[in-house]
Design an enzyme around this catalytic site. Structure first.
Site, PDB file in Angstrom:
ATOM      1  N   THR A  43       0.832  -1.206   0.000  1.00 54.07           N
ATOM      2  CA  THR A  43       0.000   0.000   0.000  1.00 54.07           C
ATOM      3  C   THR A  43       0.868   1.258   0.000  1.00 54.07           C
ATOM      4  OG1 THR A  43      -0.146  -0.134   2.415  1.00 54.07           O
ATOM      5  CG2 THR A  43      -1.917  -1.153   1.156  1.00 54.07           C
ATOM      6  N   HIS A  48       6.342   0.037   7.435  1.00 53.31           N
ATOM      7  CA  HIS A  48       6.472   0.944   8.582  1.00 53.31           C
ATOM      8  C   HIS A  48       6.631   0.117   9.852  1.00 53.31           C
ATOM      9  CE1 HIS A  48       2.281   0.008   9.477  1.00 53.31           C
ATOM     10  NE2 HIS A  48       1.932   0.415   8.259  1.00 53.31           N
ATOM     11  N   HIS A  51       4.633  -3.004  10.648  1.00 54.14           N
ATOM     12  CA  HIS A  51       4.985  -4.249   9.962  1.00 54.14           C
ATOM     13  C   HIS A  51       6.149  -4.971  10.632  1.00 54.14           C
ATOM     14  CE1 HIS A  51       3.217  -1.953   6.399  1.00 54.14           C
ATOM     15  NE2 HIS A  51       2.445  -3.011   6.525  1.00 54.14           N
ATOM     16  N   LYS A  85     -11.968  -1.260   7.801  1.00 51.65           N
ATOM     17  CA  LYS A  85     -11.785   0.070   7.224  1.00 51.65           C
ATOM     18  C   LYS A  85     -13.158   0.758   7.128  1.00 51.65           C
ATOM     19  CE  LYS A  85      -7.343  -0.261   6.401  1.00 51.65           C
ATOM     20  NZ  LYS A  85      -7.106  -1.527   7.105  1.00 51.65           N
ATOM     21  N   ARG A  89     -11.484   1.700  -0.136  1.00 52.43           N
ATOM     22  CA  ARG A  89     -10.131   2.129  -0.493  1.00 52.43           C
ATOM     23  C   ARG A  89     -10.105   2.719  -1.900  1.00 52.43           C
ATOM     24  NH1 ARG A  89      -5.605   0.011   2.213  1.00 52.43           N
ATOM     25  NH2 ARG A  89      -6.039  -1.487   3.870  1.00 52.43           N
ATOM     26  N   GLN A 178      -7.014 -13.890  -0.306  1.00 53.74           N
ATOM     27  CA  GLN A 178      -6.069 -14.201   0.766  1.00 53.74           C
ATOM     28  C   GLN A 178      -6.182 -15.650   1.201  1.00 53.74           C
ATOM     29  OE1 GLN A 178      -5.532 -11.335   3.945  1.00 53.74           O
ATOM     30  NE2 GLN A 178      -5.061 -12.947   5.408  1.00 53.74           N
ATOM     31  N   ASP A 199      -6.663  -7.956  13.126  1.00 54.70           N
ATOM     32  CA  ASP A 199      -7.713  -7.633  12.169  1.00 54.70           C
ATOM     33  C   ASP A 199      -7.782  -8.647  11.028  1.00 54.70           C
ATOM     34  OD1 ASP A 199      -5.248  -6.873  11.135  1.00 54.70           O
ATOM     35  OD2 ASP A 199      -5.991  -5.037  10.198  1.00 54.70           O
ATOM     36  N   LYS A 234      -3.617   5.108  17.953  1.00 52.44           N
ATOM     37  CA  LYS A 234      -2.808   4.270  17.072  1.00 52.44           C
ATOM     38  C   LYS A 234      -1.325   4.513  17.311  1.00 52.44           C
ATOM     39  CE  LYS A 234      -2.633   2.699  12.279  1.00 52.44           C
ATOM     40  NZ  LYS A 234      -3.210   2.865  10.923  1.00 52.44           N
ATOM     41  N   LYS A 237       2.436   6.615  14.581  1.00 53.04           N
ATOM     42  CA  LYS A 237       2.219   7.879  13.891  1.00 53.04           C
ATOM     43  C   LYS A 237       2.830   9.018  14.717  1.00 53.04           C
ATOM     44  CE  LYS A 237      -0.695   6.613  10.497  1.00 53.04           C
ATOM     45  NZ  LYS A 237      -0.573   6.953   9.076  1.00 53.04           N
ATOM     46  N   THR A 238       3.385   9.996  14.048  1.00 53.17           N
ATOM     47  CA  THR A 238       3.876  11.203  14.698  1.00 53.17           C
ATOM     48  C   THR A 238       3.175  12.392  14.058  1.00 53.17           C
ATOM     49  OG1 THR A 238       5.678  11.577  13.121  1.00 53.17           O
ATOM     50  CG2 THR A 238       6.129  10.088  14.964  1.00 53.17           C
TER      51      THR A 238
END
Length: 422
Positions: A43, A48, A51, A85, A89, A178, A199, A234, A237-238
């Site tokens: 994606t 990140h 993962h 989600k 998407r 999947q 998830d 979450k 994230k910054t």
């Protein structure tokens, strides 16, 4: 490591959220070498820090004598997993997904090769999905899926219950793809366990059922907890965005600083997730931090371990050198590469003309609210330019580092990086 010890370690670390089988069945299966896989859809062009936990999980299995497989979803990434989600998407072009898939495959090899005797096998599901005939797929695979059961999956129900959102057939079909991956990898690589984030539970269970139907094989699944901060928000994230594993997207310096700034309420849990330090040692670190007044050591241990794993010893040393240079004010010792890291994401970086006045630059960098305040601070000796007390009126009166950069410091902790406009 025997099966019991491996599972106990994973449980102590809090790394098993759900498992399709009881511990006894897992112990029996893991008493002999197994092949375990985890999927990563492209994606973006980099993984990140979210993962990193499943990648480390594959390493934990591989260190215990099993075989890891990382699947890059070149085919599934064309659709995108709709699980939990809130909205549909946006679909990316085939060329974009193909490029991202290639980057992820290279990144996984690059990241893991230094830490394993034999790197993970990395596969791309586009290699087999692109060969499938759509009619045969629906006849041979689709007939094994009950629409009733799929609609009742929590991730689907949540979307369908939103009055402003539905779910396209494209996203609805993701579970079939999947699931087929698991059956295919079981048949070709003898994969017997799939791992993934919590998830992914519904997709993993569907894959287990399809593998049983198509291959007559009993396989298993295990999910990892979704990582959140203690306040429920979450993780990863910054203010500037996602923390990437690619040093061109998140510099080693900023990566290191991210872990250093971990909240006390999260750090010991993250040490269990993100490092190979034993749980007993982590308990000792926590006990020592509680016993000694002052700054805890856990953040430094975590930052060093994760930065070294992702960026190597040299990346860690560079991050520490930049940190020390800023802390001591000795910024003139920074190399051009280190300044480029700061320009990427380490400090606010603003392009300026060398002819600009220093008071104007301080305002432009957000270090002060007015030129008058800037002039007062300069007169008080509270402003430093490339580590030296600022006395000049214009930037050009001070040599730019590598003919490009000026590091402006207000007080002890406030910095801004200015870059010569070309």
């Amino acid at each position: 490591m025997d099966a019991t010890a491996l599972l106990q370690d994973l449980q102590q670390r809090g790394l098993i959220a759900q498992s399709t089988h009881e511990q006894q069945a897992l112990n029996e299966l893991l008493s002999t070498p197994q092949t375990i896989y985890c999927g990563f859809d492209p994606t973006a062009g980099s993984l990140h820090i979210g993962h990193l936990v499943p990648l480390l999980m594959l390493k934990r299995f591989q260190d215990a004598g099993h075989h890891g497989v990382a699947l890059v979803g070149g085919a599934t990434g064309m659709i995108g997993d709709p699980s939990f989600k809130a909205t549909e998407r946006s679909l990316n072009s085939a060329d974009t997904v193909k490029g991202w898939g290639k980057s992820l495959k290279e990144q996984i090899y690059w990241l893991m090769a230094a830490h394993l005797e034999a790197p993970f096998k990395v596969v791309n599901n586009a290699d087999w999905m692109n060969e499938i005939n759509v009619i045969e797929f629906f006849r041979d695979v689709g007939k094994h899926f009950s629409v009733n059961a799929m609609v009742n999956r929590e991730s689907v129900k949540q979307r369908l219950e939103r009055p402003d959102q539905g779910m396209s057939f494209t996203e609805f079909s993701y579970a079939l793809l999947q699931s087929y991956d698991f059956a295919y990898l079981n048949r070709t690589l003898r994969c017997t366990i799939q791992i993934g984030g919590n998830d992914q539970w519904g997709n993993i269970v569907s894959g287990i059922d399809l593998t049983r139907r198509l291959n007559g094989e009993q396989v298993m699944g295990m999910t990892l907890p979704l990582i959140t901060k203690s306040d429920g928000t979450k993780f990863g994230k910054t203010e500037s965005g996602t923390v990437w594993l690619d040093p061109e997207q998140t510099s080693p310096y900023n990566f290191y600083q991210f872990w250093l700034n971990t909240d006390d309420s999260d750090v010991y849990r993250l040490l269990r997730y993100y490092t190979f330090i034993s749980c007993n040692e982590i308990d000792e670190i926590e006990a020592n931090d509680r016993a000694v007044a002052g700054k805890p050591q856990a953040q430094k241990v975590l930052a060093e371990a994760v930065t070294r794993f992702v960026h190597g010893s040299e990346g860690l040393k560079t991050a520490q050198r930049i940190s020390q240079a800023l802390f001591s004010g000795n910024v003139a010792t920074l190399t051009q590469h280190e300044l480029e890291q700061l320009a990427l994401d380490g400090l606010p970086c603003i392009q300026v003309s060398p002819e600009e006045s220093l008071d104007s630059v301080l305002v432009k960098g957000g270090l002060v609210g007015s030129k008058r305040q800037a002039r007062e601070l300069i007169e008080q000796g509270a402003v430093r330019l490339n580590g030296e007390r600022a006395v000049q009126s214009r930037l050009e009166e001070s040599f730019a580092l590598f003919d490009t950069y000026w590091v402006v410091q207000k007080g002890k902790k406030h910095f801004c990086l200015f870059k010569r406009a070309r």
